[in-house]
Write a protein that holds these residues in place. Structure first.
Motif, short mmCIF file in Angstrom:
data_model
loop_
_atom_site.label_atom_id
_atom_site.label_comp_id
_atom_site.label_asym_id
_atom_site.label_seq_id
_atom_site.Cartn_x
_atom_site.Cartn_y
_atom_site.Cartn_z
N GLY A 1 1.15 -10.04 9.29
CA GLY A 1 1.25 -8.10 9.56
C GLY A 1 2.21 -8.13 10.75
N TYR A 38 0.35 -1.04 0.11
CA TYR A 38 0.38 0.29 0.23
C TYR A 38 0.26 0.81 0.09
CZ TYR A 38 0.64 1.35 4.93
OH TYR A 38 1.13 1.46 6.23
N ASP A 68 7.82 -5.12 7.18
CA ASP A 68 6.81 -4.24 5.87
C ASP A 68 7.50 -3.22 5.98
OD1 ASP A 68 7.45 -3.44 8.92
OD2 ASP A 68 5.59 -1.82 8.51
N ARG A 75 1.56 -3.96 3.35
CA ARG A 75 0.52 -4.41 4.83
C ARG A 75 0.19 -5.10 5.77
NH1 ARG A 75 -4.87 -6.47 4.19
NH2 ARG A 75 -3.66 -7.61 2.36
N SER A 76 0.50 -4.36 6.70
CA SER A 76 0.18 -5.31 7.82
C SER A 76 -1.07 -4.88 8.83
CB SER A 76 1.52 -4.73 8.90
OG SER A 76 1.38 -3.29 8.69
N GLN A 101 1.38 5.13 1.01
CA GLN A 101 0.96 6.56 2.01
C GLN A 101 0.95 8.01 1.88
OE1 GLN A 101 1.64 6.03 6.71
NE2 GLN A 101 -0.88 5.03 6.17
N VAL A 148 -8.05 -3.62 5.55
CA VAL A 148 -7.56 -2.69 4.64
C VAL A 148 -8.68 -2.08 4.89
CG1 VAL A 148 -7.60 -4.27 2.26
CG2 VAL A 148 -9.94 -4.14 3.48
#
Length: 462
Positions: free
Chosen positions: A353, A309, A362, A327-328, A311, A331
């Motif tokens: 995660g 993802y 991550d 992604r940990s 950010q 959603v």
């Protein structure tokens, strides 16, 4: 403390490191000789293998620094020191094996290295058991006199009680008519000559800790103290040296403007930092690609949604950029894109995660952001715009942390555990300001080494 490359190092720690480096060289020689005698070969003159002995000693000491063997806990507890030294020896052997693969002529044979490392572990433990107390004793502590007996002086007293404090307070002088918080303090009026009093107590430094400086600054006293050869220090500079951070409770804009520091933008340092980021990020991406792919598949198998993802984060000069992470969380971790601080045992984190957060896997895709130039390996941790806007309104000098390129790891990350509150953000800002003010490539190297400790013991992972 002594200042090396703009970074403060306690005298005792520096002395310990120098003595232990010499001990490691001796242990390398002992391990080599022991193995040669075992094989029945002839012992050649030591100068023929000095480069190999120095490489082994250097590798082991770098590993000791990386795992925190010179930290306060390791200097105060033999059990803690034993654990750190043992891990350091293993890491040192791994590094020597890699070095042997690249430059065989600079490393002892593998069997010699194993013997030398075993001897080194035993010798270091014996050395610290015999001389550890002496290294941390009063003989290496700076003797200071505090001018003030109020709230600021009380903060110095509390700091002096912490394990590993590098100074000893020999007296407090009350400078105003306000009731003192330090009951053992002496009022200035009871001392005929303050300069003579400081010299008689063998103080090497006087720290100005007045709660109210208007019409109370003892200029005549400070001038006489200074001319006796005793160092006079302002409270903000004292806290910076002793804590490794810029203390927001005592600092003011004029101190930040006129004090030494904030030279991170120098062309040579900036160029060297970028070259390092390019080379290491490219190599790390190639090496870590299989691991990133493996966990990306695991994320997809566990929960719906993308494995990666993007950010938006605030970077250099307050400009937003995109970071890429594995992604940990679920959603639906943030409703309508509303930024939420991560919590301890956060229920939004998936099972995979938790694993990748503990191991910091991550963060690996962020190396791509380093390669593209939006981030560096070392620098203040970038935050989201919503958090930045809020923190800038509540914390002084928060915007100044954006005058440096953000990083994956940093001075705050290795010195302060993970936190998600305003108070945590304040403490981290103090470390970020110290890094920006005292940046050198040496400090970057120290942070990168100490990041190994954070990775191995999961300090601050959430």
């Amino acid at each position: 403390m002594i200042r090396l490359f703009k970074h403060y190092v306690p005298y005792a720690v520096l002395l310990l490191a120098v003595l232990e480096f010499g001990l490691l060289v001796a242990c390398a020689e002992a391990g080599w000789v022991l193995r040669i005698w075992q094989l029945g070969s002839r012992v050649e003159p030591i100068q023929n293998r000095m480069a190999q002995l120095l490489s082994l000693a250097g590798a082991l000491q770098l590993a000791m620094l990386a795992v925190g063997a010179y930290g306060t806990d390791a200097l105060q507890s033999m059990r803690f020191a034993a654990a750190r030294l043992l891990v350091a020896m293993v890491l040192g052997l791994i590094f020597l094996a890699l070095l042997f693969f690249l430059t065989p002529g600079l490393v002892l044979w593998r069997s010699n290295s194993v013997y030398a490392t075993g001897v080194a572990f035993l010798a270091l433990m014996l050395f610290r058991a015999l001389f550890g107390g002496m290294i941390g004793g009063h003989a290496f502590k700076r003797r200071i006199m505090v001018l003030g007996a109020g709230r600021r002086a009380e903060r110095i007293r509390e700091l002096s009680k912490l394990p590993g404090a590098s100074f000893l307070v020999v007296g407090y002088i009350g400078m105003t008519q306000d009731p003192p918080r330090i009951t053992s303090s002496i009022h200035r009026d009871a001392i005929e000559s303050l300069a003579e009093h400081v010299v008689n107590l063998n103080a090497s430094e006087v720290v100005l800790a007045l709660d109210e400086r208007r019409n109370a600054l003892p200029l005549a006293d400070l001038l006489r103290i200074k001319t006796t050869g005793v160092h006079v220090n302002e409270l903000s500079s004292f806290f910076e040296r002793e804590t490794g951070r810029v203390d927001l409770d005592s600092v003011n804009p004029s101190w930040l403007i006129f004090s030494d520091g904030f030279s991170s933008g120098q062309m040579l340092s900036k160029f060297a930092k970028r070259i390092f980021d390019l080379i290491v990020s490219l190599a790390l991406l190639i090496l870590a690609a299989p691991l990133i792919l493996l966990f990306a598949i695991a994320i997809k198998l566990e929960s719906r949604g993308p494995a990666f993802y993007r950010q938006k984060r605030v970077g250099l000069y307050g400009v937003e950029f995109s970071i890429l992470k594995l992604r940990s969380m679920r959603v639906d971790a943030e409703v309508a894109g509303q930024a939420i601080w991560a919590e301890k045992d956060d229920p939004r984190i998936t099972r995979v995660g938790r694993i990748i957060r503990k191991a910091r896997v991550d963060e690996l895709p962020q190396v791509w952001t380093v390669l593209t130039g939006d981030m560096s390996f070392v620098g203040p941790r970038p935050e989201r715009q919503q958090f930045v806007t809020d923190l800038e309104s509540k914390l002084p000098f928060y915007a100044e942390r954006h005058m440096m390129k953000p990083g994956i790891t940093g001075w705050a990350q290795i010195n302060y555990p993970y936190g998600a509150s305003l108070d945590d953000a304040r403490h981290k800002l103090e470390y970020d300001l110290y890094y920006a003010k005292n940046y050198t490539p040496f400090l970057d190297l120290l942070i990168l080494l100490q990041t190994v400790r954070v990775l191995l013991w999961n300090d601050g992972a959430r």
